[in-house]
Design an enzyme around this catalytic site. Structure first.
Site, mmCIF file in Angstrom:
data_model
loop_
_atom_site.group_PDB
_atom_site.id
_atom_site.type_symbol
_atom_site.label_atom_id
_atom_site.label_comp_id
_atom_site.label_asym_id
_atom_site.label_seq_id
_atom_site.Cartn_x
_atom_site.Cartn_y
_atom_site.Cartn_z
ATOM 1 N N ASP A 21 0.833 -1.206 0.000
ATOM 2 C CA ASP A 21 0.000 0.000 0.000
ATOM 3 C C ASP A 21 0.871 1.260 0.000
ATOM 4 O O ASP A 21 1.979 1.249 0.544
ATOM 5 C CB ASP A 21 -0.910 -0.025 1.246
ATOM 6 N N ASN A 23 1.404 3.373 -2.936
ATOM 7 C CA ASN A 23 1.991 3.799 -4.219
ATOM 8 C C ASN A 23 1.521 5.199 -4.613
ATOM 9 O O ASN A 23 2.308 6.029 -5.061
ATOM 10 C CB ASN A 23 1.586 2.837 -5.342
ATOM 11 N N ARG A 25 0.258 7.665 -2.713
ATOM 12 C CA ARG A 25 0.775 8.730 -1.840
ATOM 13 C C ARG A 25 2.249 8.995 -2.106
ATOM 14 O O ARG A 25 2.724 10.122 -2.053
ATOM 15 C CB ARG A 25 0.549 8.347 -0.360
ATOM 16 N N TRP A 26 2.984 7.936 -2.401
ATOM 17 C CA TRP A 26 4.422 8.080 -2.692
ATOM 18 C C TRP A 26 4.606 8.984 -3.910
ATOM 19 O O TRP A 26 5.441 9.899 -3.897
ATOM 20 C CB TRP A 26 5.011 6.682 -2.947
ATOM 21 N N HIS A 38 2.920 3.286 -8.952
ATOM 22 C CA HIS A 38 2.755 1.861 -9.275
ATOM 23 C C HIS A 38 3.991 1.328 -10.013
ATOM 24 O O HIS A 38 4.458 0.224 -9.751
ATOM 25 C CB HIS A 38 1.495 1.635 -10.112
ATOM 26 N N GLU A 68 -12.268 -4.566 -5.147
ATOM 27 C CA GLU A 68 -12.761 -3.191 -4.964
ATOM 28 C C GLU A 68 -11.969 -2.187 -5.817
ATOM 29 O O GLU A 68 -12.467 -1.107 -6.137
ATOM 30 C CB GLU A 68 -12.673 -2.782 -3.485
ATOM 31 N N TRP A 70 -11.421 -2.220 -8.826
ATOM 32 C CA TRP A 70 -12.061 -1.960 -10.126
ATOM 33 C C TRP A 70 -12.806 -0.627 -10.094
ATOM 34 O O TRP A 70 -13.100 -0.045 -11.133
ATOM 35 C CB TRP A 70 -13.038 -3.080 -10.504
ATOM 36 N N ARG A 72 -11.725 2.176 -9.058
ATOM 37 C CA ARG A 72 -10.847 3.351 -9.230
ATOM 38 C C ARG A 72 -11.096 3.987 -10.604
ATOM 39 O O ARG A 72 -11.693 3.347 -11.477
ATOM 40 C CB ARG A 72 -9.375 2.914 -9.120
ATOM 41 N N LEU A 132 10.562 -20.526 -4.591
ATOM 42 C CA LEU A 132 9.491 -19.686 -4.055
ATOM 43 C C LEU A 132 8.216 -19.741 -4.908
ATOM 44 O O LEU A 132 8.279 -19.644 -6.132
ATOM 45 C CB LEU A 132 9.999 -18.236 -4.015
ATOM 46 N N GLU A 208 0.823 -13.449 12.386
ATOM 47 C CA GLU A 208 1.347 -12.285 13.098
ATOM 48 C C GLU A 208 1.218 -11.096 12.151
ATOM 49 O O GLU A 208 1.572 -11.191 10.966
ATOM 50 C CB GLU A 208 2.821 -12.499 13.459
HETATM 51 C C1 FPP Z 1 -1.609 0.156 -3.506
HETATM 52 O O1 FPP Z 1 -1.217 1.497 -3.476
HETATM 53 C C2 FPP Z 1 -1.186 -0.510 -4.724
HETATM 54 C C3 FPP Z 1 -1.997 -1.059 -5.680
HETATM 55 C C4 FPP Z 1 -3.469 -1.083 -5.585
HETATM 56 C C5 FPP Z 1 -1.455 -1.661 -6.894
HETATM 57 C C6 FPP Z 1 -0.285 -2.576 -6.661
HETATM 58 C C7 FPP Z 1 0.421 -2.753 -7.930
HETATM 59 C C8 FPP Z 1 1.753 -2.789 -8.072
HETATM 60 C C9 FPP Z 1 2.731 -2.703 -6.969
HETATM 61 C C10 FPP Z 1 2.334 -2.882 -9.417
HETATM 62 C C11 FPP Z 1 2.164 -4.174 -10.117
HETATM 63 C C12 FPP Z 1 2.594 -5.355 -9.346
HETATM 64 C C13 FPP Z 1 3.064 -6.509 -9.838
HETATM 65 C C14 FPP Z 1 3.145 -7.694 -8.959
HETATM 66 C C15 FPP Z 1 3.516 -6.658 -11.216
HETATM 67 P P1 FPP Z 1 -2.352 2.590 -3.590
HETATM 68 O O2 FPP Z 1 -2.555 2.921 -5.020
HETATM 69 O O3 FPP Z 1 -3.587 2.120 -2.889
HETATM 70 O O4 FPP Z 1 -1.689 3.779 -2.817
HETATM 71 P P2 FPP Z 1 -2.405 4.891 -1.917
HETATM 72 O O5 FPP Z 1 -3.024 4.167 -0.763
HETATM 73 O O6 FPP Z 1 -1.281 5.775 -1.506
HETATM 74 O O7 FPP Z 1 -3.406 5.576 -2.771
#
Ligand code: FPP
Length: 246
Positions: A21, A23, A25-26, A38, A68, A70, A72, A132, A208
């Site tokens: 979680d 991406n 905000r980053w 992302h 959920e 979808w 966005r 893995l 955990e």
């Molecule tokens: C959550 O951050 C991230 C996602 C919903 C998407 C995750 C996707 C990736 C990391 C890229 C693709 C991955 C693979 C395995 C190829 P957010 O968008 O909810 O961030 P926020 O909470 O800051 O809005």
């Protein structure tokens, strides 16, 4: 001493689940579009997968796209799907080299055809690998998964294959997407949120929980190792008392 050197290899969790979680905000913090986050999140995925494999973790399950998600904006959904397609495509060679077996859980039929096809190809190709098991949760909803298991079992009762009293935890688990996998012992969530967000609700009954304020694109293998070390310091009692488990 690095975090990795401090880890007791005899006490590794077999299965680690991650809620990636932060991406969006980053990226926002850098004045960029969410999709930039992302894209950088993929770099974290790569490093964490390698780090988990190196250590000898057996199962790593990443919450990549929830049912959920979808809802966005279409632009973001499409961009994530494109990113998935290109990432899977680009990473196959590395997965083969690192002996990683790709797997997916969720309502995969909801994925765009191209994405589903790319994913199926990669799963098929990497099925010979013995290291893995990397599971991507895609279009995933834990409530849907549990409900579907109940529907499957109810249908078997209705057609006389089963009696209600025959249903036990093992049979229920065999009807989840994660059939055949051990339950995660450790669940990590990044970005400082303290929620489970409809992820592996049945499977994490005794996991955990580890929360870190780091945003996913900043999370690297050293952070994974730090989480594993924290896990190893905990006493897992499974409802018993301290003297019984020690
Ligand atoms: C959550 O951050 C991230 C996602 C919903 C998407 C995750 C996707 C990736 C990391 C890229 C693709 C991955 C693979 C395995 C190829 P957010 O968008 O909810 O961030 P926020 O909470 O800051 O809005």
């Amino acid at each position: 001493m690095s975090y990795k050197d401090q880890i007791d290899l005899q006490k590794l969790p077999r299965h680690i689940a991650v809620i990636m979680d932060g991406n969006g905000r980053w990226a926002k913090g850098k004045g960029k579009l969410r999709i930039f986050g992302h894209h950088n999140g993929v770099l974290s995925v790569r490093d964490v997968v390698e780090g988990a494999g190196d250590l000898g973790i057996e199962y790593l399950t990443l919450y990549t796209f929830s049912a959920e998600n979808w809802n966005r904006p279409t632009f973001e959904v499409n961009a994530i799907m494109e990113l998935l397609i290109s990432t899977i495509n680009k990473e196959i060679a590395k997965l083969m080299k690192n002996n990683v077996r790709l797997n997916a859980i969720g309502d995969l039929n909801q994925l765009p055809a191209k994405c589903h096809k790319e994913l199926s190809n990669a799963i098929e190709k990497t099925s010979v690998n013995t290291g893995l098991v990397l599971t991507l949760a895609l279009s995933y909803s834990s409530r849907q998964e549990i409900m579907q298991a109940a529907i499957n079992l109810a249908a078997k009762v209705q057609n006389g294959e089963l009696q209600p009293g025959d249903i036990d935890e093992k049979m229920f688990e065999d009807n989840l997407y994660t059939a055949g996998m051990p339950n995660p012992e450790l669940l990590i969530r990044t970005s400082g949120e303290y929620r489970i967000s409809n992820y592996l609700l049945w499977q994490i009954a005794y996991a955990e929980l580890y929360f870190t304020s780091k945003l996913w694109p900043d999370f690297r293998r050293e952070d994974l190792y730090e989480a594993i070390l924290d896990y190893q310091k905990r006493e897992r009692r499974f409802g018993m008392i301290s003297e019984q488990v020690n």
